[in-house]
Design a protein around this motif. Structure first.
Motif, PDB file in Angstrom:
ATOM      1  N   LYS A  70     -25.803 -87.733 -58.736  1.00  0.00           N
ATOM      2  CA  LYS A  70     -24.352 -87.559 -59.326  1.00  0.00           C
ATOM      3  C   LYS A  70     -23.604 -88.726 -58.979  1.00  0.00           C
ATOM      4  O   LYS A  70     -22.635 -89.014 -59.734  1.00  0.00           O
ATOM      5  CB  LYS A  70     -23.678 -86.199 -58.785  1.00  0.00           C
ATOM      6  CG  LYS A  70     -24.353 -85.077 -59.476  1.00  0.00           C
ATOM      7  CD  LYS A  70     -23.427 -83.941 -58.777  1.00  0.00           C
ATOM      8  CE  LYS A  70     -24.285 -82.470 -59.245  1.00  0.00           C
ATOM      9  NZ  LYS A  70     -23.562 -81.357 -58.561  1.00  0.00           N
ATOM     10  N   LEU A  71     -23.766 -89.512 -58.125  1.00  0.00           N
ATOM     11  CA  LEU A  71     -23.239 -90.822 -57.875  1.00  0.00           C
ATOM     12  C   LEU A  71     -23.241 -91.825 -59.208  1.00  0.00           C
ATOM     13  O   LEU A  71     -24.325 -91.801 -59.762  1.00  0.00           O
ATOM     14  CB  LEU A  71     -23.762 -91.297 -56.748  1.00  0.00           C
ATOM     15  CG  LEU A  71     -23.541 -90.527 -55.112  1.00  0.00           C
ATOM     16  CD1 LEU A  71     -24.275 -91.449 -54.234  1.00  0.00           C
ATOM     17  CD2 LEU A  71     -22.160 -90.618 -54.997  1.00  0.00           C
ATOM     18  N   PRO A  72     -22.115 -92.770 -59.241  1.00  0.00           N
ATOM     19  CA  PRO A  72     -22.337 -93.639 -60.593  1.00  0.00           C
ATOM     20  C   PRO A  72     -23.358 -94.692 -60.228  1.00  0.00           C
ATOM     21  O   PRO A  72     -23.704 -94.860 -58.950  1.00  0.00           O
ATOM     22  CB  PRO A  72     -20.836 -94.008 -60.512  1.00  0.00           C
ATOM     23  CG  PRO A  72     -20.321 -93.975 -58.950  1.00  0.00           C
ATOM     24  CD  PRO A  72     -20.977 -92.626 -58.600  1.00  0.00           C
ATOM     25  N   ARG A  73     -23.969 -95.078 -61.197  1.00  0.00           N
ATOM     26  CA  ARG A  73     -25.197 -95.894 -61.070  1.00  0.00           C
ATOM     27  C   ARG A  73     -24.429 -97.310 -61.005  1.00  0.00           C
ATOM     28  O   ARG A  73     -23.311 -97.642 -61.769  1.00  0.00           O
ATOM     29  CB  ARG A  73     -26.099 -95.780 -62.358  1.00  0.00           C
ATOM     30  CG  ARG A  73     -26.477 -94.244 -62.473  1.00  0.00           C
ATOM     31  CD  ARG A  73     -27.951 -94.361 -62.064  1.00  0.00           C
ATOM     32  NE  ARG A  73     -28.486 -92.979 -62.036  1.00  0.00           N
ATOM     33  CZ  ARG A  73     -29.466 -92.592 -61.609  1.00  0.00           C
ATOM     34  NH1 ARG A  73     -30.421 -93.486 -61.086  1.00  0.00           N
ATOM     35  NH2 ARG A  73     -29.814 -91.290 -61.543  1.00  0.00           N
ATOM     36  N   PRO A  74     -25.111 -98.426 -60.534  1.00  0.00           N
ATOM     37  CA  PRO A  74     -24.595 -99.796 -60.609  1.00  0.00           C
ATOM     38  C   PRO A  74     -24.808-100.179 -62.091  1.00  0.00           C
ATOM     39  O   PRO A  74     -25.652 -99.969 -62.723  1.00  0.00           O
ATOM     40  CB  PRO A  74     -25.493-100.397 -59.698  1.00  0.00           C
ATOM     41  CG  PRO A  74     -26.891 -99.699 -59.401  1.00  0.00           C
ATOM     42  CD  PRO A  74     -26.289 -98.222 -59.710  1.00  0.00           C
TER      43      PRO A  74
END
Ligand SMILES: [Zn+2]
Length: 74
Positions: A70-74
């Motif tokens: 769920k973390l934002p992707r680079p």
């Protein structure tokens, strides 16, 4: 070559100069350059034999925690 004299007159002191056989300055070459020449010639048609393939590139570490998805992707 057979017609060369064994003794000639020295142009400086006018003395007797005998014929001598000498090496053609082989030992005066730079040892580093000669080592490079030797190594290049030795491997020109016979490359160095390796005992194993090169190590694989390092794999990128990844996480298996589902919350990290769920973390934002680079
Ligand atoms: Zn002389």
């Amino acid at each position: 070559m057979l017609s060369r004299p064994d003794v000639v007159e020295c142009p400086q002191c006018l003395g007797e100069a005998r014929r001598r056989i000498a090496t053609p300055h082989l030992a005066r070459a730079d040892s580093t350059a000669m080592a490079l020449h030797d190594a290049t010639r030795a491997t020109a048609d016979r490359p160095a034999v390796v005992t194993a393939p090169p190590p694989p590139p390092r794999r990128q570490k990844f996480t298996t925690n589902p919350l990290h998805r769920k973390l934002p992707r680079p």
